[in-house]
Design an enzyme around this catalytic site. Structure first.
Site: not given
Length: 300
Positions: A146, A170, A239, A242, A265, A274
């Site tokens: 990210r 995150k 992004h 990514r 994730h 995806y």
């Protein structure tokens, strides 16, 4: 009368804004109108889960978006919870009913051939900024990190002996991402260039010419400007790279769970989007290559 009490409760006890209260009022009026059309009158006691589901179907047939339908359903759920607390009814016909799922947009990504052109044949120039900018594009594409993760990357996060970087994602969740020989060489070249040009800094890998940490908008401009040279995509952000990393990994046979871990994730559902992208690519290849795919009418 119960509707007005509910709206007063929202406004004076829950401190909802007048705009929100007005939205609730409109949702309740539409709901009441639907029930009246179906049953001849609006009676709380005769509303069951089947009527709620029928109302949701009616909303969808009117071309309301899933998010709009879920918002309206949320208003009705709150209304029935209020009625139960007031003793008007003992049952909540909205229990166990969820709104329609939002359709997930297929992620936009840069084609592999375009990334090859960008990294192998595009002119980055020479000097500190040129070496830095190429490494940034390369790392986004090769690791799927990210934007914040690349900005916060420290020298101590790079392990050259195992060829891996440690990133903090995150919720401060850390993960290890491996890299290959090409990345190793680009990192060494950049760090040498940086240390000669700027000297010892605060430990951040990516910095400006004055040694200060790279800031988000500058990083965004670096990526956007380089992507503009090779792609006509409307979005040309970090992004997108990514997305490109994830799509490329899956197209080349990586396991879904492995890509999930590399991307950081929290759930497999976030990564599964995806697979739709790779299926679209597969379908395009099939239609382009198979002699009978383009014309479905052949052969009767």
């Amino acid at each position: 009368m119960t509707t007005e009490k509910f709206l007063e409760y929202l406004q004076y006890e829950r401190n909802y804004s007048s705009h929100t209260v007005l939205s609730y009022r409109k949702d309740l009026e539409q709901f009441s109108s639907f029930i009246t059309r179906q049953c001849g009158e609006f009676s709380i006691l005769t509303i069951d889960s089947d009527l709620i589901r029928l109302w949701i179907v009616d909303l969808m047939e009117q071309k309301n978006t899933p998010s709009t339908v879920k918002r309206k359903l949320s208003a009705i759920k709150s209304y029935f919870k209020f009625l139960i607390r007031q003793g008007v009814t003992k049952k909540n016909p909205t229990n166990g009913i969820s709104g329609p799922k939002n359709s997930k947009k297929i992620p936009i990504f840069v084609k592999e051939a375009d990334m090859d052109v960008l990294l192998d044949h595009s002119e980055f120039g020479s000097g500190f900024e040129a070496v830095r900018n190429k490494l940034i594009i390369h790392l986004f594409y090769i690791t799927g990190v990210r934007r914040a993760e690349i900005l916060d990357l420290m020298d101590s996060d790079i392990d050259f002996s195992t060829q891996a970087i440690k990133v903090t994602g995150k919720r401060n969740k850390q993960r290890i991402i491996p890299f290959g020989d090409e990345t190793h060489d680009l990192l060494i070249k950049y760090l040498e260039e940086r240390d000669v040009r700027i000297g010892i800094g605060d430990g951040h890998v990516f910095v400006k010419e004055d040694g200060a940490k790279l800031y988000p908008m500058l990083l965004y401009r670096i990526v956007k400007n380089k992507l503009s040279e090779t792609t006509t995509l409307s979005k040309r952000s970090p992004h997108i790279l990514r997305h490109t990393f994830a799509t490329s990994m899956l197209n080349h046979g990586a396991e879904l769970n492995s890509v999930k871990e590399l991307l950081g994730h929290s759930s497999l559902a976030a990564t599964e989007v995806y697979t739709h992208t790779t299926f679209e690519e597969l379908k395009k290849s099939y239609n382009a290559a198979h002699p009978r795919a383009a014309d479905s009418k052949k052969g009767g």
